[in-house]
Design a protein around this motif. Sequence first.
Motif, mmCIF file in Angstrom:
data_model
loop_
_atom_site.group_PDB
_atom_site.id
_atom_site.type_symbol
_atom_site.label_atom_id
_atom_site.label_comp_id
_atom_site.label_asym_id
_atom_site.label_seq_id
_atom_site.Cartn_x
_atom_site.Cartn_y
_atom_site.Cartn_z
ATOM 1 N N GLU A 40 4.711 -22.227 -3.493
ATOM 2 C CA GLU A 40 4.491 -23.214 -4.559
ATOM 3 C C GLU A 40 5.299 -22.900 -5.816
ATOM 4 N N LYS A 41 6.168 -21.889 -5.734
ATOM 5 C CA LYS A 41 7.032 -21.437 -6.848
ATOM 6 C C LYS A 41 6.249 -20.782 -7.982
ATOM 7 N N ARG A 42 5.069 -20.275 -7.676
ATOM 8 C CA ARG A 42 4.296 -19.505 -8.660
ATOM 9 C C ARG A 42 4.890 -18.092 -8.701
ATOM 10 N N ASN A 43 5.119 -17.590 -9.914
ATOM 11 C CA ASN A 43 5.668 -16.247 -10.081
ATOM 12 C C ASN A 43 4.611 -15.178 -9.807
ATOM 13 N N TYR A 44 5.044 -14.104 -9.190
ATOM 14 C CA TYR A 44 4.246 -12.885 -8.994
ATOM 15 C C TYR A 44 5.098 -11.741 -9.508
ATOM 16 N N TRP A 45 4.597 -11.069 -10.535
ATOM 17 C CA TRP A 45 5.292 -9.910 -11.074
ATOM 18 C C TRP A 45 4.603 -8.677 -10.506
ATOM 19 N N VAL A 46 5.252 -8.003 -9.571
ATOM 20 C CA VAL A 46 4.659 -6.869 -8.864
ATOM 21 C C VAL A 46 5.260 -5.581 -9.407
ATOM 22 N N ILE A 47 4.448 -4.861 -10.175
ATOM 23 C CA ILE A 47 4.900 -3.590 -10.737
ATOM 24 C C ILE A 47 3.911 -2.501 -10.349
ATOM 25 N N GLY A 48 4.368 -1.291 -10.393
ATOM 26 C CA GLY A 48 3.470 -0.214 -10.010
ATOM 27 C C GLY A 48 4.053 1.143 -10.299
ATOM 28 N N GLY A 49 3.231 2.148 -10.085
ATOM 29 C CA GLY A 49 3.670 3.513 -10.284
ATOM 30 C C GLY A 49 2.512 4.445 -10.540
ATOM 31 N N TYR A 50 2.861 5.682 -10.803
ATOM 32 C CA TYR A 50 1.870 6.715 -11.070
ATOM 33 C C TYR A 50 1.448 6.735 -12.533
ATOM 34 N N GLY A 51 2.301 6.299 -13.434
ATOM 35 C CA GLY A 51 1.990 6.354 -14.858
ATOM 36 C C GLY A 51 1.291 5.107 -15.354
ATOM 37 N N GLU A 52 0.839 5.157 -16.595
ATOM 38 C CA GLU A 52 0.131 4.030 -17.210
ATOM 39 C C GLU A 52 1.043 3.267 -18.155
ATOM 40 N N TRP A 53 2.331 3.295 -17.917
ATOM 41 C CA TRP A 53 3.313 2.595 -18.737
ATOM 42 C C TRP A 53 4.175 1.738 -17.824
ATOM 43 N N GLU A 70 1.885 -20.508 -14.079
ATOM 44 C CA GLU A 70 0.553 -19.920 -13.912
ATOM 45 C C GLU A 70 0.655 -18.696 -13.006
ATOM 46 N N GLY A 71 1.668 -17.881 -13.307
ATOM 47 C CA GLY A 71 1.989 -16.712 -12.498
ATOM 48 C C GLY A 71 0.907 -15.645 -12.484
ATOM 49 N N ILE A 72 1.125 -14.690 -11.581
ATOM 50 C CA ILE A 72 0.184 -13.596 -11.372
ATOM 51 C C ILE A 72 0.877 -12.270 -11.693
ATOM 52 N N LEU A 73 0.245 -11.482 -12.534
ATOM 53 C CA LEU A 73 0.697 -10.125 -12.818
ATOM 54 C C LEU A 73 -0.035 -9.199 -11.863
ATOM 55 N N VAL A 74 0.720 -8.384 -11.154
ATOM 56 C CA VAL A 74 0.162 -7.450 -10.182
ATOM 57 C C VAL A 74 0.568 -6.040 -10.598
ATOM 58 N N ILE A 75 -0.422 -5.191 -10.801
ATOM 59 C CA ILE A 75 -0.141 -3.790 -11.112
ATOM 60 C C ILE A 75 -0.782 -2.932 -10.029
ATOM 61 N N ALA A 76 0.069 -2.149 -9.372
ATOM 62 C CA ALA A 76 -0.406 -1.215 -8.355
ATOM 63 C C ALA A 76 -0.436 0.172 -8.976
ATOM 64 N N ALA A 77 -1.637 0.687 -9.184
ATOM 65 C CA ALA A 77 -1.805 2.025 -9.743
ATOM 66 C C ALA A 77 -1.738 3.007 -8.573
ATOM 67 N N ARG A 78 -0.625 3.734 -8.478
ATOM 68 C CA ARG A 78 -0.374 4.626 -7.352
ATOM 69 C C ARG A 78 -1.062 5.959 -7.586
ATOM 70 N N ARG A 79 -1.706 6.443 -6.559
ATOM 71 C CA ARG A 79 -2.316 7.769 -6.551
ATOM 72 C C ARG A 79 -1.669 8.550 -5.407
ATOM 73 N N LYS A 80 -2.034 9.790 -5.262
ATOM 74 C CA LYS A 80 -1.433 10.626 -4.219
ATOM 75 C C LYS A 80 -1.662 10.031 -2.827
ATOM 76 N N ALA A 81 -2.848 9.530 -2.556
ATOM 77 C CA ALA A 81 -3.179 9.046 -1.216
ATOM 78 C C ALA A 81 -3.692 7.608 -1.203
ATOM 79 N N SER A 82 -3.473 6.861 -2.294
ATOM 80 C CA SER A 82 -3.953 5.478 -2.323
ATOM 81 C C SER A 82 -3.249 4.691 -3.426
ATOM 82 N N MET A 83 -3.479 3.385 -3.392
ATOM 83 C CA MET A 83 -3.017 2.495 -4.455
ATOM 84 C C MET A 83 -4.137 1.522 -4.762
ATOM 85 N N ASP A 84 -4.429 1.351 -6.034
ATOM 86 C CA ASP A 84 -5.367 0.323 -6.475
ATOM 87 C C ASP A 84 -4.534 -0.861 -6.946
ATOM 88 N N ILE A 85 -4.851 -2.040 -6.430
ATOM 89 C CA ILE A 85 -4.086 -3.234 -6.781
ATOM 90 C C ILE A 85 -4.928 -4.103 -7.707
#
Length: 175
Positions: A40-53, A70-85
């Motif tokens: 539907e051409k909705r933007n998804y900004w997918v960012i992630g990493g181990y840090g909080e910046w 009406e895009g979606i911001l996605v932040i994947a908080a990476r951990r050693k053995a998992s990711m929280d989305i």
Amino acid sequence: MQSRKFDKIDRKRVIRALEDHYKIKLSEVGRRLKWLQDEEKRNYWVIGGYGEWHGIPEEMMNAEIDSPTEGILVIAARRKASMDIFVGGVDALVKGREKLYRARKTTRDYQFTYTIRGSHLFINQLPTVSLEKIEELPYEAKEKENDKKTEDIKKLLEGMSKEERAKVIKSLKNK
């Protein structure tokens, strides 16, 4: 040893999770790996990493300002053995962009930090902006290594002609 960087393998795992969660297919926009769109051409900004910046490129921010999706911001908080989305709308980030840091001398990215409290992620520079956790992905080093091998095989196959691929598949079936 596992990398402490949010790499292409991590990003692809998050994209698969988003596609499953929202029942959509995402494709890249331009040259930026973090900028995707659904059918539907909705933007998804997918960012992630181990840090909080993190940073949002000026080009992405301007595109959403010029043509809101009406895009979606996605932040994947990476951990050693998992990711929280975590997910939330980009609207509040776009509207509050003047409160974000700017990398004026280099990329001109809009930059921010965040804090996680329970199942919510809060943008520190915009305290009323909250993203909700939609998934916690177990992602051990072994699983990531398997995903990397799959990507390597996929690249190898994509570089072959149809005949070469058929030959390889046939030989694998015979083993």
